[in-house]
Enzyme design. Structure first.
Site, PDB file in Angstrom:
ATOM      1  CG  HIS A  77      -1.910  -1.128   1.207  1.00 36.42           C
ATOM      2  ND1 HIS A  77      -2.739  -1.406   2.278  1.00 36.42           N
ATOM      3  CD2 HIS A  77      -2.185  -2.077   0.270  1.00 36.42           C
ATOM      4  CE1 HIS A  77      -3.474  -2.473   1.999  1.00 36.42           C
ATOM      5  NE2 HIS A  77      -3.147  -2.897   0.792  1.00 36.42           N
ATOM      6  CG  HIS A 234      -7.524  -3.368  -1.979  1.00 36.92           C
ATOM      7  ND1 HIS A 234      -6.998  -2.313  -1.269  1.00 36.92           N
ATOM      8  CD2 HIS A 234      -6.769  -4.450  -1.660  1.00 36.92           C
ATOM      9  CE1 HIS A 234      -5.977  -2.737  -0.540  1.00 36.92           C
ATOM     10  NE2 HIS A 234      -5.822  -4.038  -0.753  1.00 36.92           N
ATOM     11  CG  ASP A 238      -3.233  -5.241  -3.003  1.00 39.13           C
ATOM     12  OD1 ASP A 238      -2.903  -4.329  -2.234  1.00 39.13           O
ATOM     13  OD2 ASP A 238      -3.962  -6.192  -2.662  1.00 39.13           O
ATOM     14  CG  HIS A 261       0.236  -9.386  -2.819  1.00 40.39           C
ATOM     15  ND1 HIS A 261       0.145  -8.056  -3.148  1.00 40.39           N
ATOM     16  CD2 HIS A 261      -0.686  -9.594  -1.840  1.00 40.39           C
ATOM     17  CE1 HIS A 261      -0.779  -7.479  -2.391  1.00 40.39           C
ATOM     18  NE2 HIS A 261      -1.297  -8.393  -1.597  1.00 40.39           N
TER      19      HIS A 261
END
Length: 310
Positions: A77, A234, A238, A261
């Site tokens: 973030h 969101h 990311d 991720h």
């Protein structure tokens, strides 16, 4: 041109997964420094460059590792906020094992950075131009980079919970789009997954105030959603933070389908493993106007919120 902050900014909060209380400071750094994290709770302190090759596999967050067992988790973030505001050089000190989650989005970082001010530095910025498609897959999930003249992010997600369901969104990230469209979107999880995560030592600092928790068609977090499609926004946030670990702005279109991720990091590793897939490009004045942080001067969170069926 490269840029840094005009002055230091600081934050205090708990880590989403560790539950540990930490203080984070973002300090100005000279041209060519890049983004570096420093664990100040260790003696001596330990630096970890915010680069793709320092990422180690982890669950549900991006974890940096210096190679000697010192780690720092949940950097995505703050990395997204730095990329979205056009900060290329900074020293980030953290007195614990995890970046504080704050409200679960990048908005608090963005607000503080812009209040501190951005200082242009006397050094040209280099971008990474993707020359040909690079892709990684894992079952139905995939992520790819294809050539483009600026950063684009195209993302799709699918969840069984009706509060999320199928969502997709595509954005040209130039000229402050990150701040307008993505920065305030919070991390999210399914209520069914919370107990499992905590049994595995994760989400120990998670609350309804720093994450959107859904249960079927219900949004359990007070106030509902900030956007109807907050979940996919969101995921794009990311991806922005994880792509920033390339070390320079990317000129490419990123497409993610059920990606996370680890997959985005695998994609960067695949890109840099093939020297024919990319090249350095010194940013001209014209190119600079197409970068995510170009012209960014202020930020106000959108006021709207949306309720989902209960």
């Amino acid at each position: 041109m490269q840029a840094t902050l005009k002055k230091m900014v600081s934050f205090t909060g708990v880590g989403l997964h560790s539950g540990a209380q930490t203080r984070l400071e973002i300090l100005p750094a000279p041209a060519g420094h890049g983004i570096v994290f420093r664990r100040t709770d260790l003696t001596p302190s330990v630096d970890i460059a915010a680069r793709w090759h320092n990422v180690t596999p982890s669950k549900l967050c991006t974890l940096l590792d210096n190679g000697d067992g010192v780690t720092l988790s949940t950097v995505e973030h703050v990395m997204a906020a730095l990329a979205g505001t056009g900060i290329h050089n900074a020293m980030i000190t953290v007195d614990g094992p995890e970046v504080p989650i704050l409200d679960g989005s990048a908005a608090p970082f963005v607000e503080a950075i812009l209040q501190a001010g951005i200082r242009t530095q006397a050094a040209r910025l280099r971008a990474i131009r993707v020359l040909r498609p690079v892709e990684v897959r894992d079952g139905e999930a995939f992520a790819c980079l294809t050539p483009a003249d600026h950063l684009e992010i195209d993302f799709q997600i699918d969840f069984v919970d009706a509060a999320i369901g199928h969502q997709e969104k595509r954005l040209d990230m130039a000229n402050g789009a990150f701040l307008r469209e993505l920065a305030d979107s919070r991390t999210f999880c399914r209520r069914a997954d919370v107990e499992m995560m905590r049994k595995n030592g994760l989400a120990l600092g998670g609350t309804y105030m720093n994450a959107v928790v859904v249960d079927g068609a219900k949004v359990l977090s007070p106030g509902g959603l900030r956007h109807r499609d907050e979940a996919v926004r969101h995921k794009m946030l990311d991806a922005m933070g994880d792509l920033a670990l390339a070390g320079s702005p990317l000129l490419a279109r990123y497409t993610g389908h059920r990606a996370g991720h680890a997959m985005t990091n695998r994609l960067l590793r695949a890109l840099f493993a093939d020297p024919t897939a990319w090249e350095w490009e010194v940013c001209s004045d014209a190119l600079e106007t197409r970068l995510p942080g170009a012209g960014v001067a202020s930020y106000a969170r959108p006021a709207q919120s949306f309720q989902v069926a209960v």
